[in-house]
Design an enzyme around this catalytic site. Structure first.
Site, PDB file in Angstrom:
ATOM      1  N   GLY A 173      60.605  41.942  49.972  1.00 11.17           N
ATOM      2  CA  GLY A 173      61.993  42.520  49.522  1.00 11.17           C
ATOM      3  C   GLY A 173      62.630  42.194  50.242  1.00 11.17           C
ATOM      4  N   ARG A 204      66.982  39.891  50.584  1.00  6.76           N
ATOM      5  CA  ARG A 204      67.628  38.701  49.822  1.00  6.76           C
ATOM      6  C   ARG A 204      67.013  37.578  49.328  1.00  6.76           C
ATOM      7  NH1 ARG A 204      74.079  39.437  51.186  1.00  6.76           N
ATOM      8  NH2 ARG A 204      74.058  41.284  52.450  1.00  6.76           N
ATOM      9  N   HIS A 239      72.752  49.327  48.157  1.00  7.15           N
ATOM     10  CA  HIS A 239      71.743  50.439  48.440  1.00  7.15           C
ATOM     11  C   HIS A 239      71.472  50.489  47.015  1.00  7.15           C
ATOM     12  CE1 HIS A 239      70.849  50.418  52.245  1.00  7.15           C
ATOM     13  NE2 HIS A 239      72.110  50.923  53.090  1.00  7.15           N
ATOM     14  N   ARG A 244      64.505  30.364  52.105  1.00  8.61           N
ATOM     15  CA  ARG A 244      64.402  28.949  53.637  1.00  8.61           C
ATOM     16  C   ARG A 244      63.574  29.221  54.520  1.00  8.61           C
ATOM     17  NH1 ARG A 244      69.490  31.356  52.132  1.00  8.61           N
ATOM     18  NH2 ARG A 244      69.308  33.760  53.402  1.00  8.61           N
ATOM     19  N   ASP A 302      65.403  53.294  44.560  1.00  5.20           N
ATOM     20  CA  ASP A 302      63.835  52.865  45.614  1.00  5.20           C
ATOM     21  C   ASP A 302      63.361  53.526  45.373  1.00  5.20           C
ATOM     22  OD1 ASP A 302      66.336  51.644  46.793  1.00  5.20           O
ATOM     23  OD2 ASP A 302      65.819  53.146  48.895  1.00  5.20           O
TER      24      ASP A 302
END
Length: 346
Positions: A82, A84, A125, A90, A155
């Site tokens: 979860g 970004r 959010h 990376r 969510d």
């Protein structure tokens, strides 16, 4: 008997909210879920969102930790992350790397905005995601500002639940001759999907693009909550004519001709005033004695503590003891592959 997902192995990269909820849903159905968490950052074992998991500490800032994560995921059926967009890449744990290690892997990605799009890299959010999807605009009373339904829609409904559905769908594909793939679960997409019926109603002219004036958004007098004499609340949803007739009968409204105009929106406000005054004449328990269990479509509005003790919930074991805490039980239920009772994380 193990749950329907017995034999499925999932790796969950520790996070908050919708990712762990997805992991909980899969673990509740019998999947073996291993949570990889940073040193000293094990999820709280008292929480339902952590239950029925195996916890493994791993340092994703070290080459050894990255290799360990790759080795674990190489043997898994699915993965939940979860972060970004770009974070896993990376780290050297992006889909290209892990699907090369394990071509059948279902790589589940949980974000607010999705893996691409003009907002993909912005912070946000639940309240923001459901704003853009059009959902938040619909929640609230007439003349008042939008009211977030806590964080249920973005969510959990449009996020964690949608990812669980997407992962099971992709797992089925992989297990029936297909390949692994990425599941891009965005809460904007998911919350928009949850609003499908409301968008349908709006498209065919049966829903006004205004809060609190429609059939299901507290506009109608027969679909709302009402305060009782003791300061508590009850809810009614007497939409169908036969249910509405039952409401009128039990509430003593049969002889009031105003209530004949059930589906006339111009009458909803004055009829709501009458019901508001009526429900304040008795306590919640008194109304329950008259209406609960009937076809009125009635229920008391229970607090979190009260919900755990309601007889219906007790009978169905809707809440179960997990490590000394009452938590919502796994749902849905199956007639054959009954999942084991949830346990605290190991």
């Amino acid at each position: 008997m193990p749950g329907p997902l017995a034999g499925i192995n999932i790796v969950e990269f520790a996070g908050i909210g919708p990712g762990p909820f997805c992991g909980m849903m899969l673990a509740d159905q019998g999947a073996h879920v291993t949570v990889l968490h940073r040193p000293g950052g094990a999820p709280d074992g008292r929480l339902a969102l952590s239950r029925s998991r195996k916890m493994v500490e791993i340092d994703l800032k070290s080459p050894d930790g990255i290799q360990k994560a790759r080795d674990i995921v190489a043997k898994a059926d699915g993965l939940i992350e979860g972060f970004r967009p770009g974070v896993m890449e990376r780290l050297g744990l992006g889909p290209d790397v892990l699907l090369a290690d394990n071509p059948a892997l279902v790589y589940g990605r949980m974000t607010g905005w999705g893996q691409y799009g003009s907002l993909a890299h912005a912070a946000g959010h639940d309240i923001n995601y459901i704003s853009v999807s059009g959902a938040l605009h619909a929640f609230g009373r007439k003349g008042e500002k939008p009211t977030p339904p806590i964080n249920m829609i973005g969510d959990f409904g449009g996020g964690g639940m949608m990812l669980a559905f997407g992962m099971v769908s992709a797992l089925l594909h992989a297990k029936t001759g297909g390949t692994g793939q990425v599941v891009d679960c965005a809460m904007t997409d998911g919350s928009a999907a949850l609003m499908a019926m409301i968008f349908d109603f709006h498209n065919i002219g049966q829903w006004q693009d205004e809060r609190g004036v429609n059939l299901l958004d507290t506009g109608a007098h027969f679909y709302d909550s009402y305060e009782t004499d003791d300061g508590k609340y009850v809810s009614i949803g007497s939409i169908e004519p036969q249910f509405y007739a039952q409401l009128r009968k039990v509430a003593g409204l049969q002889d009031d001709p105003d209530f004949d105009a059930q589906m006339n929106p111009k009458m909803w406000a004055p009829l709501k005033e009458k019901l508001t005054a009526l429900f304040k004449t008795k306590t919640r328990d008194e109304w329950c004695a008259l209406m609960e269990g009937t076809d009125i479509c009635f229920a008391p509005v229970l607090s979190l503590a009260e919900a755990k003790q309601h007889p219906h919930n007790v009978e169905r074991e809707t809440f179960v003891d997990v490590g000394g805490y009452l938590q919502p039980a796994p749902a849905p239920r199956y007639s054959v592959t009954v999942s084991e009772k949830p346990t605290p994380p190991e």
